[in-house]
Design an enzyme around this catalytic site. Structure first.
Site, short mmCIF file in Angstrom:
data_model
loop_
_atom_site.label_atom_id
_atom_site.label_comp_id
_atom_site.label_asym_id
_atom_site.label_seq_id
_atom_site.Cartn_x
_atom_site.Cartn_y
_atom_site.Cartn_z
N GLU A 47 34.73 14.91 11.67
CA GLU A 47 34.56 13.39 12.13
C GLU A 47 33.63 13.34 13.34
OE1 GLU A 47 37.69 12.03 14.66
OE2 GLU A 47 37.44 9.88 14.06
N ASN A 107 33.44 3.94 11.86
CA ASN A 107 33.52 5.53 12.01
C ASN A 107 33.61 5.75 10.59
OD1 ASN A 107 34.36 7.96 12.28
ND2 ASN A 107 35.96 7.61 13.92
N LYS A 124 36.36 4.71 8.21
CA LYS A 124 37.81 4.97 8.70
C LYS A 124 38.35 3.62 8.61
CE LYS A 124 39.94 7.51 12.50
NZ LYS A 124 39.55 8.24 13.58
N GLU A 143 38.74 3.92 19.99
CA GLU A 143 38.36 3.51 18.73
C GLU A 143 38.41 2.16 18.19
OE1 GLU A 143 38.41 6.41 15.44
OE2 GLU A 143 39.74 7.51 16.80
N CYS A 169 40.43 11.72 10.24
CA CYS A 169 41.24 12.08 11.24
C CYS A 169 42.65 11.24 11.15
CB CYS A 169 40.38 11.64 12.70
SG CYS A 169 41.37 12.49 14.03
N ASN A 194 38.98 14.57 15.07
CA ASN A 194 38.69 15.07 16.84
C ASN A 194 40.16 14.71 17.42
OD1 ASN A 194 35.55 15.02 18.01
ND2 ASN A 194 35.81 13.81 16.13
N1 CDT Z 1 39.81 10.62 16.05
C1 CDT Z 1 41.17 10.36 15.84
O1 CDT Z 1 41.59 9.56 15.04
N2 CDT Z 1 42.16 10.87 16.80
C2 CDT Z 1 43.72 10.74 16.57
C3 CDT Z 1 44.18 10.83 17.81
C4 CDT Z 1 45.39 9.83 17.92
S1 CDT Z 1 46.06 9.65 19.75
C5 CDT Z 1 45.48 8.11 19.87
C6 CDT Z 1 44.33 11.66 15.64
O2 CDT Z 1 45.27 11.02 14.78
O3 CDT Z 1 44.27 12.83 15.53
#
Ligand code: CDT
Length: 315
Positions: A47, A107, A124, A143, A169, A194
Site C-alpha cells: 500500500e 488510496n 480502498k 486516512e 490494508c 502499512n
Molecule cells: N493502512 C492501514 O489501513 N492500516 C490499518 C491500521 C489500523 S489502526 C487505525 C490496518 O488495518 O492495518
C-alpha cells in the site's frame, strides 16, 4: 495441467519523509530484478508504496498534503518502473495515493499486465482512523482526512491466467472484502499494507497481538473463500514510527506457505497453483450449494449494531 502464477511478494522497508520518489522507484526496480531472477512473473508491492505512510502526519493545508499524491499513472517519476516491468515481462501491482483530474483523493492500487498496461484499479473501501487531530492517540492515523472511500467496489479481473482481486490494508480485516470477490470466483487476492506495530488507543495490545490479527484475517479470508492471498508489508521504522512486517502468502486452505522474517526490502517468491482453489470451491465452500442468503439481509441493510437500516451516514 496446473495453472501456476509465480508471484513475488515485494516487501519494502521503511520510506522516510525525506526520501524522493526516484529513490523509492530505484528500490522497487531492484526488487523486480530479484523477483525476475527467482522466476517470478508477477510482483506485488505494498500500500502507498511510493512514499512514507503520510496519514500519520496532520496537515491543515491540502496543497501541502497533495505532495504525497500522484496526478497521473504512470507519471514522470513512475514511468521507469513501468518501463522496467515491460522490459522484464513482469506483471505488477502496487498501491499509491491517487489525485484525480476532478480533485478527488483515493488510496488506490492497480494491476499492470506484462506489457505495462494498467488493466485494473481498486480504491480502498475500508478507510481506518479519523478526520481531525486526536490528542488522545499515541499517534495519528488520518486516512479519513486525506482520502474518500473507494467507489469502485471489489471487482475481479482475468489476469495472469486466473481471476485476480485487490484489497488494501484495513480491508483485509473485513470478511465482506473477500466474500464479495469470492462470489465472483476469485483465485488470488493481492493486498498491501502499512500497519503500525502499536495500537494508538491501547497500550495493552502488543506488536505480537497485531501480527496475530493480521495473520488471522488473511488466513481466514483465504480459507473461507478458497483463494490465494498475497499480503505485502511496508515495514520498519519511518521517522520514528514502527510498522510491522509479516509479508506472507496464504494458500486456499488457509495455510501460510511463506512469510518474510525481516523488516527490510526483500522478495518472497512462491509458485501458486490456481487450481489449488478448486477443491475448497467445490466442497465446503461451494457457495451455490451451501450459502443461505435468506438469512444474510442484515449484512447489507445495517452498518452496525444500533444503526438504522439503510445507507451508512455519508454514503
Ligand atoms: N493502512 C492501514 O489501513 N492500516 C490499518 C491500521 C489500523 S489502526 C487505525 C490496518 O488495518 O492495518
Amino acid at each position: 495441467m496446473p495453472r501456476i502464477v509465480t508471484v513475488a511478494a515485494a516487501q519494502l522497508g521503511p520510506i522516510q519523509k525525506a526520501h524522493s520518489r526516484r529513490q523509492v522507484i530505484d528500490r522497487m526496480i531492484a526488487l523486480m530484478e530479484q523477483a525476475k531472477a527467482q522466476g517470478a512473473t508477477f510482483i506485488v508491492y505494498p500500500e502507498l508504496a511510493l512514499t512514507t505512510f503520510f496519514p500519520r502526519w496532520y496537515s491543515e493545508d491540502r496543497a501541502e498534503a497533495d505532495q504525497w499524491f500522484e496526478h497521473s499513472m504512470p507519471g514522470p517519476e513512475t514511468q521507469p518502473l513501468f518501463d522496467k516491468a515491460k522490459a522484464l515481462g513482469m506483471a505488477m501491482s502496487f498501491g499509491y495515493a491517487e489525485l484525480t483530474p476532478e480533485g478527488r483523493h483515493f488510496n488506490s492500487s492497480i494491476l499492470v499486465d506484462r506489457g505495462g498496461r494498467i488493466v485494473g484499479k481498486y480504491r480502498k473501501i475500508h478507510l481506518p482512523g479519523h478526520v481531525e487531530f486526536d490528542p488522545e492517540r499515541a499517534h495519528q492515523h488520518l486516512e479519513k482526512r486525506y482520502f474518500e472511500p473507494g467507489d469502485l467496489g471489489f471487482p475481479v479481473w482475468e489476469f495472469e491466467g486466473g481471476l485476480m482481486g485487490m484489497a488494501i490494508c484495513n480491508d483485509r480485516r473485513w470478511p465482506e472484502t473477500y466474500r464479495v470477490m469470492g462470489l465472483q470466483g476469485v483465485e488470488m487476492v493481492v493486498l498491501g499494507y502499512n500497519t503500525p506495530s502499536a495500537n494508538s488507543q491501547s497500550k495493552n495490545e502488543t506488536a505480537a497481538d497485531r501480527l496475530f490479527h493480521h495473520r488471522l484475517s488473511v488466513q481466514a479470508g483465504a480459507y473461507q473463500n478458497s483463494t490465494w492471498v498475497v499480503a505485502v508489508a511496508k515495514a520498519g521504522t519511518e521517522d520514528g514510527h514502527h510498522l510491522f512486517g509479516g509479508t506472507l502468502i496464504a494458500a486456499p486452505d488457509g495455510k501460510i506457505v511463506g512469510e518474510v522474517q525481516h523488516e527490510e526490502d526483500g522478495v518472497l517468491v512462491h509458485p501458486c497453483d490456481l487450481d489449488d482453489t478448486r477443491f475448497g470451491k467445490a466442497t465446503i465452500f461451494d457457495f451455490i450449494r451451501h450459502r443461505r442468503v435468506e438469512h444474510y439481509g442484515l449484512i447489507t441493510e445495517r452498518t452496525g449494531v444500533g444503526a438504522p437500516l439503510g445507507k451508512p451516514e455519508g454514503a
